[in-house]
Design an enzyme around this catalytic site. Sequence first.
Site, short mmCIF file in Angstrom:
data_model
loop_
_atom_site.label_atom_id
_atom_site.label_comp_id
_atom_site.label_asym_id
_atom_site.label_seq_id
_atom_site.Cartn_x
_atom_site.Cartn_y
_atom_site.Cartn_z
CB CYS A 20 109.41 33.76 13.36
SG CYS A 20 108.88 32.57 14.61
CB CYS A 32 104.69 34.98 19.89
SG CYS A 32 105.00 36.17 18.57
#
Length: 281
Positions: free
Chosen positions: A81, A220
Amino acid sequence: MEFTKGHGTGNDFVILPDPDGALDLTPGLVAALCDRRRGLGGDGVLRVVRAAKHPDGAALAGEAEWFMDYWNSDGSFAEMCGNGARVFVRYLLETGLVAPSGGALPVATRAGLVRARVEGADVAVEMRRPRFHDAATATLGGLTLTGAAVDVGNPHLVCALPAALELAGLDLTRAPEVDAAAFPTGVNVEFTTPGEPVDGTDAHVLMRVYERGSAETLSCGTGACAVAAVALRDAGRETGIVAVDVPGGRLTVTVTADSCWLAGPAVLVATGTLTPDALRP
Protein backbone atom coordinates in the site's frame (compact mmCIF):
# COMPACT_ATOMS: atom_id res chain seq x y z
CA MET A 1 -5.07 -0.96 22.84
CA GLU A 2 -3.29 2.17 21.61
CA PHE A 3 -3.98 3.56 18.17
CA THR A 4 -3.17 6.44 15.86
CA LYS A 5 -5.29 7.60 12.93
CA GLY A 6 -3.57 8.89 9.82
CA HIS A 7 -4.12 9.45 6.13
CA GLY A 8 -2.35 10.14 2.84
CA THR A 9 -4.50 12.22 0.45
CA GLY A 10 -7.60 10.89 2.18
CA ASN A 11 -6.55 7.23 2.10
CA ASP A 12 -7.00 6.64 5.84
CA PHE A 13 -5.58 4.05 8.21
CA VAL A 14 -5.78 2.85 11.78
CA ILE A 15 -2.20 2.48 13.01
CA LEU A 16 -1.54 -0.05 15.77
CA PRO A 17 1.84 -0.05 17.56
CA ASP A 18 2.87 -3.67 18.24
CA PRO A 19 6.69 -3.72 18.23
CA ASP A 20 7.04 -7.28 19.51
CA GLY A 21 4.20 -8.85 17.54
CA ALA A 22 2.14 -9.64 20.64
CA LEU A 23 -1.20 -8.34 19.39
CA ASP A 24 -3.80 -10.95 18.42
CA LEU A 25 -4.89 -9.22 15.23
CA THR A 26 -7.63 -11.11 13.41
CA PRO A 27 -9.65 -10.42 10.24
CA GLY A 28 -12.73 -9.81 12.38
CA LEU A 29 -10.96 -7.29 14.60
CA VAL A 30 -9.51 -5.48 11.59
CA ALA A 31 -12.93 -5.21 9.95
CA ALA A 32 -14.41 -3.93 13.23
CA LEU A 33 -11.66 -1.33 13.63
CA CYS A 34 -12.26 -0.07 10.09
CA ASP A 35 -16.05 0.13 10.49
CA ARG A 36 -16.89 3.82 10.05
CA ARG A 37 -19.93 3.75 12.35
CA ARG A 38 -19.06 1.25 15.08
CA GLY A 39 -15.28 1.41 14.99
CA LEU A 40 -12.57 3.96 14.28
CA GLY A 41 -13.03 3.89 10.51
CA GLY A 42 -10.38 3.39 7.88
CA ASP A 43 -9.44 1.97 4.51
CA GLY A 44 -7.09 -0.39 6.30
CA VAL A 45 -4.95 -1.17 9.34
CA LEU A 46 -1.20 -0.61 9.62
CA ARG A 47 0.37 -2.71 12.36
CA VAL A 48 3.80 -1.40 13.35
CA VAL A 49 5.91 -4.45 14.22
CA ARG A 50 9.62 -5.21 14.16
CA ALA A 51 10.48 -7.22 11.07
CA ALA A 52 12.24 -9.84 13.19
CA LYS A 53 9.04 -10.40 15.18
CA HIS A 54 6.71 -11.07 12.22
CA PRO A 55 6.91 -14.19 10.03
CA ASP A 56 6.24 -12.18 6.86
CA GLY A 57 9.01 -9.71 7.67
CA ALA A 58 11.69 -11.87 9.25
CA ALA A 59 13.56 -12.45 5.99
CA LEU A 60 14.09 -8.69 5.66
CA ALA A 61 15.04 -8.06 9.29
CA GLY A 62 18.68 -7.60 8.33
CA GLU A 63 17.77 -4.75 6.00
CA ALA A 64 14.89 -3.03 7.83
CA GLU A 65 13.98 -2.84 11.51
CA TRP A 66 10.26 -2.27 10.93
CA PHE A 67 7.66 -4.29 9.03
CA MET A 68 4.44 -2.73 7.72
CA ASP A 69 1.76 -5.33 8.44
CA TYR A 70 -1.00 -3.97 6.22
CA TRP A 71 -4.58 -5.26 6.25
CA ASN A 72 -7.48 -4.16 4.02
CA SER A 73 -10.64 -2.90 5.71
CA ASP A 74 -12.42 -6.23 5.12
CA GLY A 75 -9.76 -8.10 7.09
CA SER A 76 -7.81 -9.44 4.11
CA PHE A 77 -4.09 -8.96 3.52
CA ALA A 78 -2.55 -6.80 0.83
CA GLU A 79 0.99 -7.10 -0.51
CA MET A 80 1.62 -3.38 -0.63
CA CYS A 81 0.00 0.00 0.00
CA GLY A 82 1.86 3.08 -1.24
CA ASN A 83 -0.05 5.63 0.81
CA GLY A 84 0.03 3.28 3.77
CA ALA A 85 3.82 3.08 3.53
CA ARG A 86 4.08 6.87 3.52
CA VAL A 87 1.83 7.18 6.59
CA PHE A 88 3.72 4.32 8.25
CA VAL A 89 7.00 6.23 7.84
CA ARG A 90 5.44 9.42 9.19
CA TYR A 91 4.37 7.46 12.28
CA LEU A 92 7.85 5.97 12.79
CA LEU A 93 9.41 9.42 12.66
CA GLU A 94 6.88 11.30 14.80
CA THR A 95 6.88 8.64 17.55
CA GLY A 96 10.67 8.45 17.65
CA LEU A 97 10.84 4.80 16.59
CA VAL A 98 13.37 5.91 14.00
CA ALA A 99 15.54 9.01 13.97
CA PRO A 100 15.68 11.39 11.00
CA SER A 101 18.93 10.77 9.18
CA GLY A 102 18.61 12.68 5.94
CA GLY A 103 18.98 9.41 4.07
CA ALA A 104 16.52 6.83 2.84
CA LEU A 105 14.63 4.85 5.50
CA PRO A 106 14.08 1.15 4.72
CA VAL A 107 10.73 -0.48 5.52
CA ALA A 108 9.86 -4.16 5.10
CA THR A 109 6.55 -5.03 3.42
CA ARG A 110 4.95 -8.15 1.96
CA ALA A 111 6.01 -6.86 -1.47
CA GLY A 112 9.62 -6.60 -0.35
CA LEU A 113 11.80 -3.75 0.85
CA VAL A 114 10.79 -0.14 0.17
CA ARG A 115 12.76 3.01 0.93
CA ALA A 116 11.34 6.31 2.10
CA ARG A 117 12.50 9.88 2.40
CA VAL A 118 10.91 12.98 3.94
CA GLU A 119 10.44 16.01 1.69
CA GLY A 120 9.06 18.75 3.95
CA ALA A 121 5.37 18.06 4.51
CA ASP A 122 5.52 15.17 2.04
CA VAL A 123 6.80 11.65 2.38
CA ALA A 124 8.09 9.81 -0.69
CA VAL A 125 8.49 6.05 -0.93
CA GLU A 126 10.45 4.16 -3.55
CA MET A 127 8.77 1.03 -4.86
CA ARG A 128 9.37 -1.38 -7.67
CA ARG A 129 9.04 -0.14 -11.21
CA PRO A 130 5.54 -1.01 -12.49
CA ARG A 131 5.42 -4.12 -14.67
CA PHE A 132 2.95 -4.51 -17.50
CA HIS A 133 0.97 -7.66 -18.20
CA ASP A 134 -1.65 -8.62 -20.79
CA ALA A 135 -4.62 -6.30 -21.32
CA ALA A 136 -7.86 -7.19 -19.54
CA THR A 137 -11.36 -5.77 -19.21
CA ALA A 138 -13.46 -4.32 -16.42
CA THR A 139 -17.25 -4.00 -16.58
CA LEU A 140 -19.04 -1.34 -14.59
CA GLY A 141 -22.79 -1.33 -15.06
CA GLY A 142 -23.28 -1.61 -18.81
CA LEU A 143 -19.84 -0.20 -19.60
CA THR A 144 -16.97 -2.55 -20.51
CA LEU A 145 -13.49 -1.05 -20.77
CA THR A 146 -10.21 -2.57 -21.86
CA GLY A 147 -7.41 -1.71 -19.48
CA ALA A 148 -3.72 -2.25 -18.86
CA ALA A 149 -2.83 -4.84 -16.23
CA VAL A 150 0.01 -3.50 -14.08
CA ASP A 151 1.91 -5.05 -11.17
CA VAL A 152 3.25 -2.61 -8.55
CA GLY A 153 3.81 -5.27 -5.91
CA ASN A 154 0.03 -5.70 -5.97
CA PRO A 155 -2.26 -6.05 -9.01
CA HIS A 156 -3.91 -3.16 -10.87
CA LEU A 157 -6.08 -2.70 -13.94
CA VAL A 158 -5.89 0.82 -15.41
CA CYS A 159 -8.87 1.75 -17.59
CA ALA A 160 -9.01 5.01 -19.55
CA LEU A 161 -12.51 6.44 -19.98
CA PRO A 162 -13.82 7.41 -23.42
CA ALA A 163 -13.79 11.17 -23.98
CA ALA A 164 -17.60 11.32 -23.78
CA LEU A 165 -17.68 9.99 -20.19
CA GLU A 166 -16.98 12.00 -17.05
CA LEU A 167 -14.93 10.49 -14.26
CA ALA A 168 -17.21 11.96 -11.61
CA GLY A 169 -20.22 10.25 -13.16
CA LEU A 170 -19.00 6.69 -12.51
CA ASP A 171 -20.94 4.64 -9.96
CA LEU A 172 -18.31 2.89 -7.87
CA THR A 173 -20.66 1.73 -5.12
CA ARG A 174 -20.22 -1.77 -6.55
CA ALA A 175 -17.06 -3.58 -7.53
CA PRO A 176 -16.26 -3.62 -11.24
CA GLU A 177 -16.51 -7.07 -12.80
CA VAL A 178 -13.17 -8.52 -13.93
CA ASP A 179 -11.91 -11.85 -15.24
CA ALA A 180 -11.20 -13.95 -12.15
CA ALA A 181 -8.83 -16.15 -14.17
CA ALA A 182 -6.71 -13.09 -15.01
CA PHE A 183 -6.75 -11.83 -11.41
CA PRO A 184 -7.04 -14.86 -9.10
CA THR A 185 -6.30 -12.79 -5.98
CA GLY A 186 -8.46 -9.84 -7.05
CA VAL A 187 -7.38 -6.50 -8.48
CA ASN A 188 -7.52 -2.77 -7.85
CA VAL A 189 -9.28 -1.06 -10.75
CA GLU A 190 -8.36 2.51 -11.70
CA PHE A 191 -10.44 4.71 -14.02
CA THR A 192 -8.66 7.67 -15.58
CA THR A 193 -9.06 10.77 -17.71
CA PRO A 194 -6.32 13.19 -18.86
CA GLY A 195 -5.77 16.43 -16.96
CA GLU A 196 -4.51 19.86 -17.98
CA PRO A 197 -0.70 20.27 -18.19
CA VAL A 198 1.08 20.78 -14.86
CA ASP A 199 4.41 22.60 -14.72
CA GLY A 200 7.36 20.37 -13.97
CA THR A 201 5.62 17.15 -15.01
CA ASP A 202 5.47 15.05 -18.16
CA ALA A 203 1.80 14.12 -17.78
CA HIS A 204 -1.25 14.85 -15.64
CA VAL A 205 -3.96 12.28 -14.97
CA LEU A 206 -7.21 12.28 -12.99
CA MET A 207 -8.05 9.00 -11.28
CA ARG A 208 -10.69 7.17 -9.27
CA VAL A 209 -10.12 3.71 -7.86
CA TYR A 210 -12.02 0.71 -6.56
CA GLU A 211 -9.65 -1.14 -4.23
CA ARG A 212 -10.00 -4.84 -3.61
CA GLY A 213 -10.89 -5.40 0.02
CA SER A 214 -11.73 -1.74 0.66
CA ALA A 215 -14.20 -0.53 -2.06
CA GLU A 216 -13.76 3.00 -3.48
CA THR A 217 -11.15 5.02 -1.63
CA LEU A 218 -10.16 8.68 -1.87
CA SER A 219 -6.67 7.69 -2.95
CA CYS A 220 -4.47 4.71 -3.81
CA GLY A 221 -0.72 5.14 -3.92
CA THR A 222 0.19 1.97 -5.82
CA GLY A 223 -2.74 2.74 -8.12
CA ALA A 224 -1.26 6.17 -8.82
CA CYS A 225 2.04 4.49 -9.74
CA ALA A 226 0.25 2.12 -12.11
CA VAL A 227 -1.66 5.01 -13.69
CA ALA A 228 1.52 7.06 -14.08
CA ALA A 229 3.32 4.19 -15.79
CA VAL A 230 0.45 3.79 -18.26
CA ALA A 231 0.36 7.54 -18.96
CA LEU A 232 4.08 7.60 -19.71
CA ARG A 233 3.88 4.50 -21.90
CA ASP A 234 1.01 6.00 -23.88
CA ALA A 235 3.12 9.14 -24.36
CA GLY A 236 5.99 7.06 -25.72
CA ARG A 237 8.13 7.51 -22.63
CA GLU A 238 9.74 4.96 -20.32
CA THR A 239 10.53 7.40 -17.52
CA GLY A 240 9.16 10.72 -16.29
CA ILE A 241 7.14 12.63 -13.71
CA VAL A 242 3.36 12.39 -13.55
CA ALA A 243 0.89 14.37 -11.44
CA VAL A 244 -1.99 12.11 -10.42
CA ASP A 245 -5.08 13.79 -9.00
CA VAL A 246 -7.27 11.59 -6.80
CA PRO A 247 -10.42 12.65 -4.93
CA GLY A 248 -8.26 13.19 -1.81
CA GLY A 249 -5.63 15.42 -3.40
CA ARG A 250 -2.54 15.20 -5.60
CA LEU A 251 0.22 12.60 -5.70
CA THR A 252 3.42 12.95 -7.69
CA VAL A 253 4.89 9.82 -9.26
CA THR A 254 8.43 9.68 -10.63
CA VAL A 255 9.16 6.62 -12.74
CA THR A 256 12.88 5.96 -13.20
CA ALA A 257 14.75 3.30 -15.13
CA ASP A 258 14.55 0.86 -12.23
CA SER A 259 12.05 2.11 -9.66
CA CYS A 260 9.03 4.29 -8.92
CA TRP A 261 8.84 7.08 -6.34
CA LEU A 262 5.45 8.05 -4.89
CA ALA A 263 5.29 11.41 -3.10
CA GLY A 264 2.55 13.32 -1.30
CA PRO A 265 1.31 14.45 2.11
CA ALA A 266 1.17 12.00 5.02
CA VAL A 267 -0.68 13.21 8.12
CA LEU A 268 -1.33 11.86 11.60
CA VAL A 269 -4.59 13.28 12.94
CA ALA A 270 -5.36 11.56 16.26
CA THR A 271 -4.02 9.22 18.93
CA GLY A 272 -5.85 7.42 21.72
CA THR A 273 -6.87 4.12 23.26
CA LEU A 274 -9.69 1.77 22.36
CA THR A 275 -11.43 -1.22 23.90
CA PRO A 276 -11.07 -4.22 21.56
CA ASP A 277 -13.91 -6.18 23.19
CA ALA A 278 -16.33 -3.37 22.34
CA LEU A 279 -15.47 -3.79 18.67
CA ARG A 280 -16.01 -7.50 18.38
CA PRO A 281 -19.26 -8.67 16.73
